[in-house]
Motif scaffolding. Structure first.
Motif, PDB file in Angstrom:
ATOM      1  N   CYS A  38     -21.604 -19.843  47.307  1.00 50.12           N
ATOM      2  CA  CYS A  38     -21.954 -18.644  48.079  1.00 50.12           C
ATOM      3  C   CYS A  38     -23.220 -18.908  48.890  1.00 50.12           C
ATOM      4  O   CYS A  38     -24.200 -19.428  48.358  1.00 50.12           O
ATOM      5  N   VAL A  90     -11.803 -14.771  47.217  1.00 44.63           N
ATOM      6  CA  VAL A  90     -13.131 -15.242  47.580  1.00 44.63           C
ATOM      7  C   VAL A  90     -13.057 -16.681  48.093  1.00 44.63           C
ATOM      8  O   VAL A  90     -13.733 -17.051  49.049  1.00 44.63           O
ATOM      9  N   VAL A 120     -25.195 -11.729  45.242  1.00 48.35           N
ATOM     10  CA  VAL A 120     -23.865 -11.408  44.725  1.00 48.35           C
ATOM     11  C   VAL A 120     -23.866 -11.642  43.212  1.00 48.35           C
ATOM     12  O   VAL A 120     -24.821 -12.168  42.650  1.00 48.35           O
ATOM     13  N   TYR A 137     -19.505  -7.403  49.048  1.00 51.83           N
ATOM     14  CA  TYR A 137     -19.919  -8.237  47.920  1.00 51.83           C
ATOM     15  C   TYR A 137     -21.419  -8.166  47.666  1.00 51.83           C
ATOM     16  O   TYR A 137     -21.881  -8.608  46.612  1.00 51.83           O
ATOM     17  N   TYR A 170     -15.515 -19.552  40.657  1.00 51.81           N
ATOM     18  CA  TYR A 170     -16.666 -18.989  41.357  1.00 51.81           C
ATOM     19  C   TYR A 170     -16.984 -19.902  42.535  1.00 51.81           C
ATOM     20  O   TYR A 170     -17.679 -20.919  42.365  1.00 51.81           O
ATOM     21  N   VAL A 199     -22.572 -13.208  53.679  1.00 47.70           N
ATOM     22  CA  VAL A 199     -21.649 -12.614  52.718  1.00 47.70           C
ATOM     23  C   VAL A 199     -21.167 -11.262  53.229  1.00 47.70           C
ATOM     24  O   VAL A 199     -21.976 -10.449  53.693  1.00 47.70           O
ATOM     25  N   TRP A 206     -17.914 -12.015  43.032  1.00 51.97           N
ATOM     26  CA  TRP A 206     -17.718 -13.279  43.742  1.00 51.97           C
ATOM     27  C   TRP A 206     -16.926 -14.223  42.827  1.00 51.97           C
ATOM     28  O   TRP A 206     -17.415 -15.221  42.322  1.00 51.97           O
TER      29      TRP A 206
END
Length: 356
Positions: A216, A15, A222, A30, A213, A26, A137
């Motif tokens: 995003c 990721v 996600v 995902y 993580y 995205v 994610w």
């Protein structure tokens, strides 16, 4: 020590590498409909995760009241934050730094520690069993840490980050100290033999999962880690920073667990749900992601020694409270879970397969 089959996972893209491509949207694999409200809970103090103080559990003057608080937290939440423990902050900070350094290595360097066929250990993602499965994610590195003879050092970063192995060795032993102490108090809160439980975890197994993580562009679409209950006895989590991400399901609402400096999040796992005959529940929890920043966390899964029989404690069984769960050897229990993990999700929670 019995060897545990930790399952396997299909290799997938990192990721963090996807994010480095300056994503505007995205990738489809995902995207998912995330159930529940991801907004911060506000206005209801009852939706703050309980905070327990280890120093008060150890202090004769405050012990009984803090033990009652522990029982309430385990029974009605299944999760709490632990402060006042004796583990030094410097060793935790060092491990946090080494974990972040690992995820910031080049893709080529990280792939030296990639998962191999038939094993979850190493760098990758967990429980990816099909090519069309929705992905989380999150990048992770998963390592068996204690006992030392179970370590597969080919997955432990050696040269970079410098000092990673030493930091993880210290960190995992420190987490064991916390686990041995708090599991004794959890047993005590149930009216069980605290010494027996502490000894079982002194000789138990400790697996460490480090999570990254990445930010995003569509965080509401996600999930960092999907909703699940842990199969451990207890799980210890430390956040590498102050960015909230862990959420626990409480009374149908997702509640953020706000990071506390030097705090350790403790959650009840399915083993203790079985042992407590359902008095304590292993809570469903998940990880949300952030639009702007990376979040890092380190999770330690704590298991008793392999001689520990996983069944409702006899002291909790009587004419008014019949046994709700079957009895398992340690090996039967773990193998049952990983066998199920190889199959497509049938919608039946693992805990339900353990019931009589």
């Amino acid at each position: 020590m019995a060897t545990r089959n930790l399952g396997s996972s299909i290799p997938v893209a990192s990721v963090k590498e996807l994010v480095a491509q300056s994503l505007d949207a995205v990738p489809e694999r995902y995207l998912r409909d995330v159930d529940g409200d991801c907004d911060y809970p506000t206005g209801d103090s009852s939706l703050q995760v309980p905070i327990l103080d280890m120093s008060k559990l150890l202090h004769p003057q405050f012990h009984q009241l803090e033990l009652q608080k522990l029982h309430h937290a385990c029974k009605y939440w299944g999760i709490f934050q632990l402060i006042g423990h004796e583990v030094g902050g410097e060793s935790v900070k060092t491990m946090h730094s080494k974990s972040q350094d690992f995820f910031n290595l080049s893709p080529e360097e990280k792939k030296l520690y990639a998962q191999q066929p038939g094993s979850l250990e190493g760098y990758g993602q967990a429980f990816v069993i099909s090519e069309d499965q929705k992905l989380e994610w999150c990048d992770m590195i998963f390592l068996k840490a204690i006992p030392a003879q179970t370590r597969k050092l080919q997955f432990w970063p050696k040269q970079q980050p410098h000092g990673f192995r030493e930091a993880l060795d210290t960190y995992s032993h420190n987490m064991r100290k916390i686990a041995v102490s708090i599991i004794g108090f959890i047993a005590m809160a149930l009216g069980l033999d605290a010494k027996r439980f502490s000894e079982a975890f002194e000789g138990g197994s400790y697996d460490v999962r480090m999570n990254c993580y990445p930010p995003c562009p569509e965080p509401q679409r996600v999930i960092g880690i999907s909703s699940h209950a842990d199969i451990s006895a207890i799980t210890l989590l430390t956040d590498c920073g102050n960015i909230p991400g862990l959420q626990v399901l409480k009374d149908g609402q997702w509640v953020f667990v706000e990071p506390i400096t030097n705090g350790v999040v403790v959650n009840i796992g399915i083993i203790m749900e079985v042992v407590s005959n359902g008095i304590y529940k292993a809570p469903y929890h998940r990880a949300a992601v952030n639009r702007e920043k990376d979040r890092f966390s380190i999770v330690t899964f704590c298991y008793p020694d392999s001689k520990f029989e996983i069944k409702p404690a006899e002291q909790l069984i009587n004419s008014d409270s019949m046994a709700l769960y079957k009895s398992f050897t340690y090996g039967e229990y773990t193998q049952s879970f990983y066998d199920r993990a190889k199959l497509s999700d049938d919608g039946v929670p693992f805990i339900d397969t353990l019931k009589i």
